[in-house]
Design an enzyme around this catalytic site. Structure first.
Site: not given
Ligand code: F6R
Length: 610
Positions: A2, A28, A75, A101-102, A483, A487, A490, A506, A605
């Site tokens: 949140c 968030r 969230w 938040n928490g 990576e 992308k 998600e 394999h 995020k």
């Molecule tokens: C993927 C993404 C997440 C963050 C992960 C770590 O696009 O954004 O996988 O990379 O939650 O977040 P940080 O870098 O803020 O620790």
């Protein structure tokens, strides 16, 4: 996880500022939204399930007027996303409104206890319990500071709180434990929020709060207190003043600026992000100090989550090849496995764009308690990682609002590549010293610009892909592939699996049937990927090779080649050449499939829970 905000203004109406702040916090969580305003000695609340846009349309929030208020974007943890579970939550009398938040771990016992004492609890949330506890404590004392301190001493778990109390107009109370919270001190008023972007309209003078701190903001000032084993003490005003930081981010940088989505804006901002990161880091004494620390360590651990972990993999690769330093990349949530061997001669490189990811911070705290030295790499000045690291190296990507990390990934790769090169120089193993990374990286702005330009038509053309896909690479390419797959998964909700290309025979190759999409991330360290591409093609797979244009590979007809800008055989530049294509593929595939790339389902995020 949140987002919370609280604002108190000298004059005018706080509602539009709270709503704009919530828009910037929406990354968030977007399960529900809510606002509470103090008005005429009462606390007025509007809240609803859904996004901020639908909330503004439905909930008549813009008709609320007042100088002091709080807001929340959710969230969901305790209880499903619905109107009742939306924050703010109140006590029985509706005098206290709380956003949170928490996660409160002793939720069940507190709930039972409060219910037994006659409190009518209407939501499934842990947050509502805080409002009821405060109600009890506030009725026994004239002071809300006392009541808050006593309430906090009853909570186990994590919280960032913003609270309104109808009997104290003009004040927003706050508290922090293991969830991010900052104060912003402005000319027209003050604010408290989960992150800096939410309060840029109030001020760019911020104070990051520490765990165990709480207090209040009023339009004319702030007071911060610190919990102690025997109660609490006030943080002296001089200390508060000395903690103020000036943030360079502007409100415009945190807006969509005419783009349909933050994600595409941030992809396009990458040339700027990498250039500013390079310019800021290249002569940064912190980077030189970090490289000396790494050069002299017994063990080097690289800790991060998600995309930051993938940047950490690229670092680990470069560190080995450029500095002949072995390191262990660790997914942050797995940190406990490595604790037994951590000691004073361990250096931990912790990478986190937000600097607030729970698992990364948990790893850092544990390793630090065992004697390790911490090099933090973060995009957020004043974040928890910044504050606990022995040395911080900043990425300078500007605010990233899109849930998917894009520009911060390439900014991390920029700074980490420099760090690997500087460590190589410190260890005396590079013929040309740090120039080996400095020279190619000085062109990184141009390289990323060209990569975006040449990737865009390919990405648009392939946006209609359906079903599952493999993304294969060898060496450096295998790290970029991970990576890329993240992308695509998600953002576009397409199943994409990254695999080291040589390993794919394999087992994974069994899934390949006519038309099965297979992307190859070709990097100059591994021309052998051509063989893997051919194996996949022979089984009928639709094989697409992404490569620097000057990488000569013998590829038979029938395999699609997606030529990207040349790397002149320099692996240092290859993540910058290859990653943008996959970011754009994920973006255009999401848009084509009707998904909002800025709000991928189930994700937030910054993951501030365990
Ligand atoms: C993927 C993404 C997440 C963050 C992960 C770590 O696009 O954004 O996988 O990379 O939650 O977040 P940080 O870098 O803020 O620790």
């Amino acid at each position: 996880m949140c987002g919370i905000i609280g604002i108190t203004m000298r004059r005018g109406n706080a509602t539009p500022i709270i709503v704009e702040g919530l828009r910037r916090l929406e990354y968030r969580g977007y399960d529900s939204v809510g606002v509470a305003l103090q008005s005429g000695g009462r606390v007025e609340i509007r809240k609803a399930k859904g996004t901020i846009d639908s909330f503004v349309r439905k909930a008549s929030v813009m008709s609320l007027r007042g100088q002091t208020g709080i807001g929340h974007t959710r969230w969901a943890t305790h209880g499903p996303p619905n109107d009742v579970n939306a924050h703010p939550h109140t006590d029985c009398r509706g005098e206290i409104a709380v956003v949170h938040n928490g996660v409160i771990r002793n939720y069940s016992s507190l709930r039972e206890e409060l219910a037994a004492r006659g409190h009518r609890i209407i939501s499934d949330t842990d947050t509502e319990l805080i409002a009821h506890l405060l109600e009890e404590e506030a009725s026994g004392t004239g002071s809300m500071v006392d009541a808050l301190a006593r309430t906090l001493s009853r909570l186990q778990g994590s919280y960032a709180l913003a609270i309104l109390y109808s009997r104290e107009p003009g004040r927003v109370y706050f508290a922090k434990m293991h969830s991010p919270l900052i104060l912003a001190l402005g000319e027209e008023g003050n604010a408290v929020a989960s992150d800096i972007t939410a309060v840029l309209d109030v001020s760019r003078r911020i104070i990051p709060l520490n765990d165990g701190e709480f207090g209040w903001i009023g339009p004319e000032g702030v007071e911060i207190y610190r919990l102690t084993p025997s109660g609490y003490t006030r943080v002296p005003p001089r200390e508060v003043e000395s903690r103020v930081k000036f943030i360079e981010w502007t409100p415009e940088a945190a807006s969509k600026a005419g783009y349909p989505h933050f994600m595409i804006k941030e992809i396009y901002e990458q040339p700027q992000a990498v250039m500013e990161t390079f310019n800021g880091a290249v002569d940064d004494p912190a980077l030189a100090e970090a490289s000396r620390l790494i050069a002299g360590a017994r063990d080097v651990l690289v800790v991060a989550a998600g995309t930051s972990y993938h940047a950490g993999l690229v670092f680990s690769y470069h560190l080995y090849r450029l500095a002949r330093r072995h390191s262990i990349p660790i997914i942050a949530s797995e940190y406990k496995q490595y604790s037994p061997a951590v000691g004073e001669d361990t250096v931990v490189v912790a990478v986190s764009q937000s600097g607030e990811t729970y698992d990364t911070l948990a790893a850092v705290r544990e390793y630090q308690s065992l004697g390790a030295r911490i090099v933090g790499v973060t995009n957020v000045v004043g974040s928890a990682l910044d504050r606990i690291s022995d040395i911080t190296v900043y990425t300078r990507a500007g605010p990233e609002i899109g849930v998917a990390a894009t520009k911060t990934y390439l900014a991390q790769v920029t700074v980490l590549t420099l760090l690997a090169g500087y460590t190589g120089e410190a260890r005396g193993v590079l013929d040309r010293g740090a120039r080996e990374v400095r020279e190619p990286l000085s062109r990184v702005h141009e390289v990323v610009n060209d990569a975006i330009r040449s990737s865009e038509p390919y990405a648009k053309q392939l946006a209609g892909l359906e079903g599952s896909m493999y993304i294969l690479g060898r060496g450096l390419g295998s790290h970029i592939a991970r990576e890329a797959a993240l992308k695509v998964k998600e953002i576009a909700y397409l199943h994409a699996e990254a695999y080291p290309a040589g390993e794919s025979k394999h087992g994974p190759i069994a899934l390949v049937e006519p038309g099965f999409p297979v992307f190859i991330v070709a990097t100059s360290d591994s021309p052998e990927v051509a063989g893997n591409a051919i194996e996949m093609h022979s089984r009928g797979g639709r094989v697409m090779v992404t490569k620097p244009a000057d990488m000569g590979l013998e590829i038979p007809r029938g395999i699609e080649v997606l030529d990207l800008p040349p790397s002149h055989g320099d692996p240092v530049l290859e993540p910058f050449i290859l990653a943008p294509f996959y970011q754009l593929l994920a973006y255009y595939a999401a848009v084509k499939r009707g998904y909002d790339p800025d709000k991928p389902r189930n994700l937030a995020k910054t993951v501030t829970v365990e």
